[in-house]
Every structure is written in C-alpha cells, then in structure tokens.
Design a protein around this motif. Structure first.
Motif, PDB file in Angstrom:
ATOM      1  N   TRP A  46       0.864  -1.191   0.000  1.00 25.80           N
ATOM      2  CA  TRP A  46       0.000   0.000   0.000  1.00 25.80           C
ATOM      3  C   TRP A  46       0.897   1.238   0.000  1.00 25.80           C
ATOM      4  CZ3 TRP A  46      -2.838   1.948   4.999  1.00 25.80           C
ATOM      5  CH2 TRP A  46      -3.446   3.168   4.726  1.00 25.80           C
ATOM      6  N   ARG A  47       0.923   1.940  -1.154  1.00 20.13           N
ATOM      7  CA  ARG A  47       1.740   3.144  -1.293  1.00 20.13           C
ATOM      8  C   ARG A  47       1.002   4.321  -0.663  1.00 20.13           C
ATOM      9  NH1 ARG A  47       1.907   2.648  -7.670  1.00 20.13           N
ATOM     10  NH2 ARG A  47      -0.277   2.269  -7.125  1.00 20.13           N
ATOM     11  N   MET A  48       1.172   4.476   0.640  1.00 25.28           N
ATOM     12  CA  MET A  48       0.424   5.506   1.362  1.00 25.28           C
ATOM     13  C   MET A  48       0.827   6.905   0.907  1.00 25.28           C
ATOM     14  SD  MET A  48      -0.090   5.874   5.463  1.00 25.28           S
ATOM     15  CE  MET A  48      -1.261   7.041   6.146  1.00 25.28           C
ATOM     16  N   LYS A  49       2.117   7.098   0.630  1.00 25.61           N
ATOM     17  CA  LYS A  49       2.611   8.395   0.150  1.00 25.61           C
ATOM     18  C   LYS A  49       3.163   8.215  -1.259  1.00 25.61           C
ATOM     19  CE  LYS A  49       3.749  10.228   4.740  1.00 25.61           C
ATOM     20  NZ  LYS A  49       4.822  10.798   5.604  1.00 25.61           N
ATOM     21  N   ARG A  50       2.339   8.518  -2.252  1.00 24.07           N
ATOM     22  CA  ARG A  50       2.721   8.348  -3.641  1.00 24.07           C
ATOM     23  C   ARG A  50       3.719   9.424  -4.068  1.00 24.07           C
ATOM     24  NH1 ARG A  50      -1.039   5.447  -6.828  1.00 24.07           N
ATOM     25  NH2 ARG A  50       0.377   5.934  -8.549  1.00 24.07           N
ATOM     26  N   ARG A  51       4.678   9.043  -4.907  1.00 27.38           N
ATOM     27  CA  ARG A  51       5.685   9.971  -5.422  1.00 27.38           C
ATOM     28  C   ARG A  51       5.519  10.160  -6.932  1.00 27.38           C
ATOM     29  NH1 ARG A  51       6.950  12.337  -0.742  1.00 27.38           N
ATOM     30  NH2 ARG A  51       7.673  10.817   0.829  1.00 27.38           N
ATOM     31  N   ASP A  52       4.273  10.214  -7.376  1.00 29.02           N
ATOM     32  CA  ASP A  52       3.977  10.431  -8.787  1.00 29.02           C
ATOM     33  C   ASP A  52       3.503  11.856  -9.015  1.00 29.02           C
ATOM     34  OD1 ASP A  52       4.461   7.778  -9.735  1.00 29.02           O
ATOM     35  OD2 ASP A  52       2.590   7.139  -8.786  1.00 29.02           O
ATOM     36  N   VAL A  53       3.373  12.232 -10.282  1.00 27.81           N
ATOM     37  CA  VAL A  53       2.819  13.546 -10.609  1.00 27.81           C
ATOM     38  C   VAL A  53       1.359  13.575 -10.170  1.00 27.81           C
ATOM     39  CG1 VAL A  53       4.393  13.927 -12.532  1.00 27.81           C
ATOM     40  CG2 VAL A  53       2.230  12.755 -12.938  1.00 27.81           C
ATOM     41  N   TRP A  54       0.822  14.774  -9.922  1.00 26.82           N
ATOM     42  CA  TRP A  54      -0.501  14.902  -9.314  1.00 26.82           C
ATOM     43  C   TRP A  54      -1.605  14.249 -10.132  1.00 26.82           C
ATOM     44  CZ3 TRP A  54      -4.496  17.385 -11.772  1.00 26.82           C
ATOM     45  CH2 TRP A  54      -4.165  18.181 -12.879  1.00 26.82           C
ATOM     46  N   GLY A  76      -3.154  -0.987  -7.445  1.00 26.32           N
ATOM     47  CA  GLY A  76      -2.206  -0.704  -8.513  1.00 26.32           C
ATOM     48  C   GLY A  76      -0.748  -0.877  -8.139  1.00 26.32           C
ATOM     49  N   CYS A  77      -0.455  -1.102  -6.866  1.00 24.47           N
ATOM     50  CA  CYS A  77       0.937  -1.272  -6.457  1.00 24.47           C
ATOM     51  C   CYS A  77       1.449  -2.634  -6.927  1.00 24.47           C
ATOM     52  CB  CYS A  77       1.055  -1.170  -4.936  1.00 24.47           C
ATOM     53  SG  CYS A  77       2.746  -1.365  -4.325  1.00 24.47           S
ATOM     54  N   SER A  78       2.536  -2.636  -7.678  1.00 22.07           N
ATOM     55  CA  SER A  78       3.077  -3.892  -8.207  1.00 22.07           C
ATOM     56  C   SER A  78       3.788  -4.727  -7.157  1.00 22.07           C
ATOM     57  CB  SER A  78       4.048  -3.604  -9.358  1.00 22.07           C
ATOM     58  OG  SER A  78       3.348  -3.129 -10.486  1.00 22.07           O
ATOM     59  N   LEU A  79       4.110  -4.124  -6.016  1.00 18.83           N
ATOM     60  CA  LEU A  79       4.837  -4.841  -4.974  1.00 18.83           C
ATOM     61  C   LEU A  79       3.872  -5.763  -4.230  1.00 18.83           C
ATOM     62  CD1 LEU A  79       7.658  -5.124  -3.782  1.00 18.83           C
ATOM     63  CD2 LEU A  79       7.101  -3.316  -2.157  1.00 18.83           C
ATOM     64  N   LYS A  80       3.950  -7.064  -4.529  1.00 23.20           N
ATOM     65  CA  LYS A  80       3.041  -8.057  -3.965  1.00 23.20           C
ATOM     66  C   LYS A  80       3.803  -9.360  -3.723  1.00 23.20           C
ATOM     67  CE  LYS A  80      -1.159  -6.459  -6.401  1.00 23.20           C
ATOM     68  NZ  LYS A  80      -0.623  -5.326  -7.170  1.00 23.20           N
ATOM     69  N   GLY A  91      -4.550  -6.886 -18.756  1.00 25.02           N
ATOM     70  CA  GLY A  91      -5.053  -6.049 -17.669  1.00 25.02           C
ATOM     71  C   GLY A  91      -5.324  -6.808 -16.386  1.00 25.02           C
ATOM     72  N   MET A  92      -5.127  -8.137 -16.389  1.00 17.76           N
ATOM     73  CA  MET A  92      -5.438  -8.914 -15.195  1.00 17.76           C
ATOM     74  C   MET A  92      -4.589  -8.503 -13.991  1.00 17.76           C
ATOM     75  SD  MET A  92      -2.543 -10.963 -15.047  1.00 17.76           S
ATOM     76  CE  MET A  92      -2.906 -12.404 -14.104  1.00 17.76           C
ATOM     77  N   HIS A  93      -3.406  -7.931 -14.239  1.00 19.88           N
ATOM     78  CA  HIS A  93      -2.548  -7.555 -13.117  1.00 19.88           C
ATOM     79  C   HIS A  93      -3.176  -6.459 -12.252  1.00 19.88           C
ATOM     80  CE1 HIS A  93      -1.472  -4.621 -16.270  1.00 19.88           C
ATOM     81  NE2 HIS A  93      -1.113  -3.820 -15.285  1.00 19.88           N
ATOM     82  N   ARG A  94      -4.143  -5.703 -12.807  1.00 20.54           N
ATOM     83  CA  ARG A  94      -4.822  -4.659 -12.037  1.00 20.54           C
ATOM     84  C   ARG A  94      -5.851  -5.234 -11.067  1.00 20.54           C
ATOM     85  NH1 ARG A  94      -5.434  -2.727 -17.450  1.00 20.54           N
ATOM     86  NH2 ARG A  94      -3.854  -1.194 -18.009  1.00 20.54           N
ATOM     87  N   PHE A  95      -6.176  -6.519 -11.231  1.00 17.49           N
ATOM     88  CA  PHE A  95      -7.239  -7.125 -10.427  1.00 17.49           C
ATOM     89  C   PHE A  95      -6.748  -8.347  -9.647  1.00 17.49           C
ATOM     90  CE2 PHE A  95      -9.021  -5.089 -14.166  1.00 17.49           C
ATOM     91  CZ  PHE A  95     -10.003  -4.278 -13.615  1.00 17.49           C
ATOM     92  N   LEU A  96      -5.465  -8.412  -9.407  1.00 20.56           N
ATOM     93  CA  LEU A  96      -4.915  -9.597  -8.747  1.00 20.56           C
ATOM     94  C   LEU A  96      -5.533  -9.881  -7.377  1.00 20.56           C
ATOM     95  CD1 LEU A  96      -1.149  -9.399  -9.747  1.00 20.56           C
ATOM     96  CD2 LEU A  96      -2.758 -11.220 -10.330  1.00 20.56           C
ATOM     97  N   PRO A  97      -5.801  -8.878  -6.523  1.00 19.79           N
ATOM     98  CA  PRO A  97      -6.415  -9.208  -5.230  1.00 19.79           C
ATOM     99  C   PRO A  97      -7.774  -9.898  -5.384  1.00 19.79           C
ATOM    100  CG  PRO A  97      -5.493  -6.995  -5.172  1.00 19.79           C
ATOM    101  CD  PRO A  97      -5.442  -7.444  -6.603  1.00 19.79           C
ATOM    102  N   THR A  98      -8.624  -9.373  -6.273  1.00 17.99           N
ATOM    103  CA  THR A  98      -9.935  -9.973  -6.500  1.00 17.99           C
ATOM    104  C   THR A  98      -9.805 -11.383  -7.057  1.00 17.99           C
ATOM    105  OG1 THR A  98     -10.942  -7.808  -6.901  1.00 17.99           O
ATOM    106  CG2 THR A  98     -12.111  -9.729  -7.748  1.00 17.99           C
TER     107      THR A  98
END
Length: 244
Positions: free
Chosen positions: A123-131, A156-160, A175-182
């Motif tokens: 869980w990327r609590m503090k994102r370092r991406d553009v707004w 969306g965090c790839s770290l799993k 696109g399945m990687h976006r739904f891995l938890p489900t």
C-alpha cells in the motif's frame, strides 16, 4: 542448480536499461540478510533500448538472476504471467523495474505472508507520482473497489507476494494484473495489506499513459465483475478409494 527456492521475484522490464543494475543491487541487499533461497526472474517485454543486454550481464554476474525475453511487446500482464510460469518457488513476489517500488519492503511483507496469508499487497500511502497520476489512481481504485465489492487500498501497487500455485490458476487476460487481489480471493486466498515505501522514478519515464490505462481498466473492470458473478467453488466431502 537446485530448484528448491523459497521465493521467486518476477520483474517485467520494458526499456529500463538505466535502472536494472541498481535494482538488482537493492534486491540483493534486502534479501541476503534473510538467509532464504531466492531467484530473480526478469521478463523483457520487447524492450527497444539496451535492457536485454543489461539483463544478460546481470544473469552472468548474479547466480540468482535469470531472464526471459519476448519477441515483441506484449504488456505487463503477459510479462507477469510468463514470470509466474517460470517461477520455481512456492511463493512469488512482483515489483516494477523502475525503482519506484523499494525492495527493502520485502522482508516485512514476507513476515506478514508467513502469518498464514496467501497474498500480501503493498500500500503506497505516500505516492511519489505527478498529481494527475495520483488523482487518476485514486478514482480508478475507488471505482474498482465499488464494482468488485473490495476494500483494497492500493490495487495498482506492483509490490506483492502471492502463492505461486494460486496465482497460476487465475484467469489470464490483458489487464489482469490490475485485479490480482480480486482474482486471488476467488481462488480462496487470504489477502493482507501493508504500508510500503514509494519513490520518485530514478531514470527514464513512465511507459503507460494515464488516459490509455483508464480506458483499458474500465473495459477490464466489467469483465472481472462478470467473472465474479459467474464464479463457483466447491469442497469435496469424501471420495471412493482408487481401486486401480
């Protein structure tokens, strides 16, 4: 070489030539103190820069590193699945190659996994991406959770970290990687989240456009919702003895 690994780390690569050496060094620094056997599987997704040459160098330098290379760009989902098929450990970790994920988070994730879960999500609590990327991610995550009846904070965090057999059994599609938890929960996985570090991109630029991802993600979302609605599971009460 022994196949008795405890962790397989799968990393899709697309034009990340300037980040790969530092990434491998950081992975080694994070995992070596744990005294576990691990392998790093880089999946070159049709890179057009010198990424493949760097991967060949890394595989020759590090006994734990190996790579496979696609003939052409097939996307992140295909790269992850190819890595899952190559994995030789009962649990598999995933991360991006752009150094925004921090390998130093892996030990804490492994400890949580060992408490009895089959999937740990960063869980990327503090994102370092553009707004605009941060806002788009929040909106997409909220919509995804609403339609799939999830409460995951950062799909969306790839770290799993996941159970290898379970993740190999999930439906495969772009696109399945976006739904891995489900998809993992549909296999019966216990899923937990943990806060992880998120860093600004070290070198290069993002390979996927925000609008393109939003359109593709919306299309996939309805497909996953349909799969959920048609999913079934069963438990065998007893079976006869094999008389053969």
């Amino acid at each position: 070489m022994t196949n008795h690994y405890e962790l397989s780390l799968v990393i899709p690569v697309f034009n990340e030539q300037d980040n790969l050496r530092k990434l491998m060094q950081e992975i080694d620094s994070a995992l070596e103190p744990l005294a576990i056997s691990y392998e790093v599987i880089f999946v070159d997704d049709g890179s057009t820069d010198a990424s493949l040459a760097v991967l060949k160098e890394l595989s020759a330098t590090y006994t734990k590193a190996r790579y496979i290379s696609f003939e052409q760009n097939r996307g992140q989902s295909a790269a992850f699945c190819a890595g899952f098929d190559e994995a030789r450990a009962p649990r598999v970790a995933t991360m991006d190659a752009d150094l925004q994920n921090d390998p130093a988070d892996l030990p804490a994730m492994l400890r949580l996994y060992n408490e009895g879960h089959q999937m740990i999500i960063g869980w990327r609590m503090k994102r370092r991406d553009v707004w605009i990327k941060r806002i788009a991610s929040k909106i997409a995550n909220a919509i995804r959770n609403r339609l799939t009846r999830e409460s995951v904070k950062d799909t969306g965090c790839s770290l799993k970290i996941m159970d290898t057999e379970m993740v190999r059994a999930i439906p495969r599609f772009n696109g399945m990687h976006r739904f891995l938890p489900t998809l993992m929960k549909m296999q019966g996985a216990s899923v937990a989240e943990v806060k992880v570090n998120h860093r600004a991109r070290h070198q290069g630029e993002s390979k996927y456009g925000t609008i393109d991802r939003a359109i593709a993600g919306s299309y996939d979302l309805f497909g996953v919702r349909w799969i959920q609605s048609r999913h079934f599971s069963y438990k065998v009460k007893e079976r006869s003895e094999d008389n053969s």
